[in-house]
Enzyme design. Structure first.
Site, PDB file in Angstrom:
ATOM      1  N   HIS A 125       0.872  -1.178   0.000  1.00 19.52           N
ATOM      2  CA  HIS A 125       0.000   0.000   0.000  1.00 19.52           C
ATOM      3  C   HIS A 125       0.913   1.234   0.000  1.00 19.52           C
ATOM      4  O   HIS A 125       2.018   1.189   0.525  1.00 19.52           O
ATOM      5  CB  HIS A 125      -0.829  -0.056   1.294  1.00 19.52           C
ATOM      6  CG  HIS A 125      -1.897   0.981   1.415  1.00 19.52           C
ATOM      7  ND1 HIS A 125      -1.625   2.298   1.716  1.00 19.52           N
ATOM      8  CD2 HIS A 125      -3.252   0.901   1.312  1.00 19.52           C
ATOM      9  CE1 HIS A 125      -2.755   2.968   1.785  1.00 19.52           C
ATOM     10  NE2 HIS A 125      -3.764   2.145   1.543  1.00 19.52           N
ATOM     11  N   GLN A 206      -4.542  -5.045   7.302  1.00 19.59           N
ATOM     12  CA  GLN A 206      -5.573  -5.981   6.838  1.00 19.59           C
ATOM     13  C   GLN A 206      -5.557  -7.285   7.637  1.00 19.59           C
ATOM     14  O   GLN A 206      -6.428  -8.131   7.444  1.00 19.59           O
ATOM     15  CB  GLN A 206      -5.363  -6.300   5.352  1.00 19.59           C
ATOM     16  CG  GLN A 206      -5.468  -5.108   4.420  1.00 19.59           C
ATOM     17  CD  GLN A 206      -6.884  -4.572   4.292  1.00 19.59           C
ATOM     18  OE1 GLN A 206      -7.857  -5.245   4.656  1.00 19.59           O
ATOM     19  NE2 GLN A 206      -7.013  -3.351   3.809  1.00 19.59           N
ATOM     20  N   CYS A 369      -4.741   2.372  -3.588  1.00 19.95           N
ATOM     21  CA  CYS A 369      -3.501   2.946  -3.051  1.00 19.95           C
ATOM     22  C   CYS A 369      -2.315   2.015  -3.288  1.00 19.95           C
ATOM     23  O   CYS A 369      -1.463   1.847  -2.411  1.00 19.95           O
ATOM     24  CB  CYS A 369      -3.626   3.288  -1.572  1.00 19.95           C
ATOM     25  SG  CYS A 369      -4.857   4.541  -1.241  1.00 19.95           S
TER      26      CYS A 369
END
Lengths: 418, 126
Positions: A125, A206, A369
């Site tokens: 990311h 995550q 992203c």
């Protein structure tokens, strides 16, 4: 989740926002990878704090301030316990981005020099990429990338080869990819990084919400995650760091609360973790996040993981029924977190998301992203469906029927029509 | 029928007008939609201070591709001074569909890139 999995119909009912309707259709929320919805317990905890215990923390002598202190530091203990960490090395930040910037500035600027290298992966990311780009440019260091293979996975051999070059000072990688869903073997990676004399940073944004994470077992020097993806409020992130490193590091942001004493010539720093928490911290947010991790703990993280794995497996199976749908990332749910990125031949992901929204289905579309990864995958964007504890198979069924309906709107008959 | 994905929008998306490269060309620009990472570039050939020919290239959603396709026909023959005066309303009206706030940039990307090529102003059309 089902009753057998620890939640029951109660889980869905615990999330008041899921009672909303859009265009007469129930909300089907499949964007938990972006942010999770909040259970009533979290909403109540934040409201109770603001309504009953609000005062600034750390210096008030009156009873209300002591209650606020106890609520805030008690929240830190519960949050640290949730991830197997020491509260003293559990630092509250604004989000993962700020946590990683904290390391890039406070550790990176003192320890990465010209000729050194920082190693990241192609699946990061932007939050775990741009701070290292800036650091390396500033220090004259090299930023290198571990490649993602066609399955969407990293190679431990490639990691070894990079480490063997002897110049890597820090390796930073995601625990679970927000685009591919890949669960990386972070404990093994951290062990190899440490054996090579380098530091490791894991982006757990995550991972923490959907699988039991014990930061001691992961063994990272720094482990960052964020509250709002883990059923908690926005505005609070968490950085766990190895104590010796945090002790050595200079502060990141400076000002109030992070000092021990100040005179006109200078200041000395507060002890851990407050040395890294300048200014009034996110008190109500910490209280809310503590309620969130209590909620997750009551469900049981093993059950949460099994729920998300099972739902992801179902989604992968059902997606195979949609002509022209291509899944990116590992083909098996066992190697994935609870998200699936995909493209639909002949329909741009934005249009896919727009058409799904007509059915009340919330999915994300775009580069997530992770623009460099998108280039590796050879796509400009993907659509992404991500699940949470409150989703069930019926949600996936509505998603799949929305995708089939989207194909009809675009008048696509065969799988190959562009 | 769908409000947004009308037949002519889908027709322009699937078979966009004036897409490809234009060589030689006098003006060019390339822009990104930060929302989705979509890219749109333009080549413009100028004659007597007017757009003689125009080609878009890149990839994007139905709204951005159809907008570029529809705009390209209008832009041909337009004076460079006129192009500099074009605003967001011109494009939205031309497109003829209700564009939500989140999809507005999709619709305006082509005008942004054309204005960038012609005037050097790379701001989003207001």
């Amino acid at each position: 989740m089902t009753a057998a999995s620890g939640g029951g119909a109660g889980v869905r009912a615990d999330f008041p926002i899921l009672a909303r309707q859009f265009g007469g259709r129930p909300l089907i929320y499949l964007d938990s990878g972006a942010t999770s919805q909040k259970p009533q317990a979290v909403i109540d905890a934040v409201a109770a704090h603001l309504g009953e215990r609000n005062a600034n923390v750390h210096r008030g002598v009156y009873p209300l301030a002591q209650e606020a202190d106890a609520a805030f530091e008690g929240a830190r203990e519960r949050i640290a316990t949730f991830t197997g960490a020491d509260p003293r090395t559990t630092i509250f930040t604004k989000n993962v981005t700020e946590a990683i910037n904290l390391v890039a500035y406070a550790w990176g600027r003192a320890n990465v020099h010209e000729g050194d290298a920082v190693l990241v992966t192609q699946m990061e990311h932007h939050a775990n990429l741009v701070p290292w780009q800036v650091l390396c440019r500033e220090r004259g260091a090299e930023l290198r990338y571990l490649e993602v293979d066609e399955r969407g996975e990293l190679s431990l051999d490639a990691l070894d080869a990079e480490l063997a070059r002897g110049d890597v000072r820090l390796a930073a990688f995601a625990h679970v990819s927000n685009v591919l869903g890949t669960i990386n073997p972070v404990a093994e990676m951290c062990a190899r990084v440490r054996a090579a004399g380098a530091m490791s940073l894991v982006d757990g944004a995550q991972a923490v919400p959907q699988m039991g994470v014990d930061v001691e077992q992961v063994g990272a020097d720094f482990y960052a995650w964020t509250g709002h993806k883990a059923l908690g409020p926005t505005g609070i992130g968490v950085l766990h760091g190895r104590r010796e490193l945090l002790e050595e590091m200079e502060p990141f942001l400076t000002g109030g609360d992070m000092i021990s004493s100040v005179d006109f010539e200078g200041a000395t720093w507060n002890e851990l973790p407050w040395k890294f928490e300048a200014g009034t911290p996110p008190v109500a947010e910490a209280v809310g996040l503590a309620a969130a991790v209590d909620y997750l703990s009551a469900l049981g993280m093993a059950r949460v993981r099994e729920h998300e794995r099972s739902l992801t497996a179902y989604m992968l199976k059902e997606f195979a029924r949609v002509p022209g749908l291509r899944v990116v990332g590992p083909p098996e749910a066992e190697h994935r977190g609870g998200l699936v990125s995909f493209t639909l031949q002949g329909i741009h992901p934005h249009d896919v998301a727009e058409l799904c929204s007509r059915e009340g289905v919330c999915i994300r579309a775009g580069h997530h992203c992770a623009q460099p990864l998108m280039r590796c995958l050879g796509v400009g964007a993907t659509a992404r469906a991500s699940v949470g504890v409150y989703n069930d198979r019926a949600d996936v069924d509505v998603l799949v029927s929305s995708l089939l309906a989207a194909r009809e709107v675009f008048a696509l008959d065969g799988p190959d029509e562009a | 029928m769908d409000d947004l994905y009308r037949d002519y929008i889908l027709e322009h998306y699937k078979r966009p007008q004036n897409f490809g490269e234009l060589d030689p060309h006098d003006l060019e620009a390339m822009e990104h939609n930060p929302l989705c990472g979509d890219e749109l570039g333009v080549h413009i050939r100028v004659k007597d201070d007017r757009i003689e020919d125009i080609r878009f290239h890149g990839h994007g959603c139905a709204i951005s591709q159809a907008s570029a396709s529809i705009a390209s026909e209008e832009l041909k023959g337009m004076s460079l001074a006129e192009v500099g005066e074009l605003d967001a309303d011109w494009m939205i009206e031309l497109l003829g569909i209700p564009v939500s706030a989140t999809r507005r940039k999709c619709a305006l990307l082509n005008l942004k890139v054309v204005r960038g090529a012609v005037t050097g102003d790379h701001a989003w059309p207001a």
